[in-house]
Design an enzyme around this catalytic site. Sequence first.
Site, PDB file in Angstrom:
ATOM      1  N   LYS A   1       0.833  -1.214   0.000  1.00 43.17           N
ATOM      2  CA  LYS A   1       0.000   0.000   0.000  1.00 43.17           C
ATOM      3  C   LYS A   1       0.866   1.261   0.000  1.00 43.17           C
ATOM      4  CE  LYS A   1      -2.082  -0.773   3.937  1.00 43.17           C
ATOM      5  NZ  LYS A   1      -1.520  -2.063   4.388  1.00 43.17           N
TER       6      LYS A   1
ATOM      7  N   ARG B   1      -9.162   1.075   9.394  1.00 43.34           N
ATOM      8  CA  ARG B   1      -8.751  -0.298   9.680  1.00 43.34           C
ATOM      9  C   ARG B   1      -9.816  -1.058  10.447  1.00 43.34           C
ATOM     10  NH1 ARG B   1      -2.917   0.702   9.436  1.00 43.34           N
ATOM     11  NH2 ARG B   1      -1.695  -1.165   9.803  1.00 43.34           N
TER      12      ARG B   1
ATOM     13  N   ARG C   1      11.160  -8.762   5.089  1.00 42.06           N
ATOM     14  CA  ARG C   1      11.278  -7.335   5.399  1.00 42.06           C
ATOM     15  C   ARG C   1      11.745  -7.154   6.847  1.00 42.06           C
ATOM     16  NH1 ARG C   1       6.049  -3.502   4.754  1.00 42.06           N
ATOM     17  NH2 ARG C   1       5.722  -3.686   6.973  1.00 42.06           N
TER      18      ARG C   1
ATOM     19  N   ARG D   1      11.578   0.415  12.448  1.00 39.18           N
ATOM     20  CA  ARG D   1      10.247  -0.032  12.870  1.00 39.18           C
ATOM     21  C   ARG D   1      10.319  -1.081  13.971  1.00 39.18           C
ATOM     22  NH1 ARG D   1       5.521  -0.089   8.528  1.00 39.18           N
ATOM     23  NH2 ARG D   1       4.535  -0.912  10.408  1.00 39.18           N
TER      24      ARG D   1
ATOM     25  N   ARG E   1      -0.065  -8.397  13.632  1.00 35.69           N
ATOM     26  CA  ARG E   1      -0.657  -7.427  12.704  1.00 35.69           C
ATOM     27  C   ARG E   1      -1.488  -8.128  11.640  1.00 35.69           C
ATOM     28  NH1 ARG E   1       4.570  -4.657  11.215  1.00 35.69           N
ATOM     29  NH2 ARG E   1       3.431  -3.651   9.535  1.00 35.69           N
TER      30      ARG E   1
HETATM   31  P1  AMP Z   1       1.165   0.656   9.358  1.00 38.59           P
HETATM   32  O1  AMP Z   1       2.401   1.444   9.097  1.00 38.59           O
HETATM   33  O2  AMP Z   1      -0.014   1.134   8.572  1.00 38.59           O
HETATM   34  O3  AMP Z   1       1.359  -0.827   9.238  1.00 38.59           O
HETATM   35  O4  AMP Z   1       0.768   0.915  10.883  1.00 38.59           O
HETATM   36  C1  AMP Z   1       1.652   0.600  11.942  1.00 38.59           C
HETATM   37  C2  AMP Z   1       0.890   0.544  13.260  1.00 38.59           C
HETATM   38  O5  AMP Z   1       0.285   1.807  13.539  1.00 38.59           O
HETATM   39  C3  AMP Z   1      -0.267  -0.448  13.286  1.00 38.59           C
HETATM   40  O6  AMP Z   1       0.159  -1.761  13.579  1.00 38.59           O
HETATM   41  C4  AMP Z   1      -1.120   0.151  14.405  1.00 38.59           C
HETATM   42  O7  AMP Z   1      -0.565  -0.098  15.688  1.00 38.59           O
HETATM   43  C5  AMP Z   1      -0.981   1.628  14.142  1.00 38.59           C
HETATM   44  N1  AMP Z   1      -2.013   2.112  13.190  1.00 38.59           N
HETATM   45  C6  AMP Z   1      -1.806   2.627  11.953  1.00 38.59           C
HETATM   46  N2  AMP Z   1      -2.948   2.974  11.369  1.00 38.59           N
HETATM   47  C7  AMP Z   1      -3.933   2.663  12.259  1.00 38.59           C
HETATM   48  C8  AMP Z   1      -5.347   2.758  12.240  1.00 38.59           C
HETATM   49  N3  AMP Z   1      -6.003   3.259  11.173  1.00 38.59           N
HETATM   50  N4  AMP Z   1      -6.031   2.342  13.343  1.00 38.59           N
HETATM   51  C9  AMP Z   1      -5.390   1.859  14.420  1.00 38.59           C
HETATM   52  N5  AMP Z   1      -4.063   1.714  14.494  1.00 38.59           N
HETATM   53  C10 AMP Z   1      -3.329   2.113  13.437  1.00 38.59           C
END
Ligand code: AMP
Length: 192
Positions: A13, A88, A127, A136, A147
């Site tokens: 994404k 999400r 990754r 990260r 996740r």
């Molecule tokens: P991402 O980079 O999108 O994989 O997000 C990393 C982490 O940020 C996720 O595992 C969640 O802990 C938090 N996070 C990101 N976007 C959301 C969302 N829309 N709702 C809740 N938690 C989020």
Amino acid sequence: MRLILLGPPGAGKGTQAKFLTERHGFAQLSTGDMLRAAVAARSPIGLQVKEIMDRGDLVSDDVVVRIVSERVDQPDCAKGFILDGFPRTVAQAEALDQMLERKGLKLDAVIEIAVDEGILLDRIIKRAEETEGGPRADDNADALAKRLSVYREQTQPLIDYYHGTGLLRSVDGMQSMGEVRSSVEMTLKEVA
Ligand code: AMP
């Protein structure tokens, strides 16, 4: 153009959102990036969400809805934006609908990047290995597995949600990065 990119962690994404930003000038609104920036800055929100993020859980709907709402009002979103990693949960999707209605805005499409879960797991473990000790904290095998399960339970229902609104489009995320990019561009032409 206002889009949502939907797909599990590792589906690409962020990469596709960056392509769209470069090509069309849409703003990339990645809630993960925004939350990581808050953690790095040790802001009150950052302190609140750090542990939750590190273990791969979702932060509360209220927090992310608030940061997206503020972000959408920024001038660089006027040309359009791509939501990457938001919504999400169904509750977030409903809050987004209400938020956009209040702002007088409409979504143009929700693009699902569809991937094979088994292959995806290999990809994201790779990754994790590549970024070991990197920026990260949630790129380790436990947090990644968490996740993925959170995605399955809480985010996958959004596919039905957006299918029901007629906004859902799906592209094959198992193609090469460039092919996914072309498929996304074709989808944009269809909805324009
Ligand atoms: P991402 O980079 O999108 O994989 O997000 C990393 C982490 O940020 C996720 O595992 C969640 O802990 C938090 N996070 C990101 N976007 C959301 C969302 N829309 N709702 C809740 N938690 C989020």
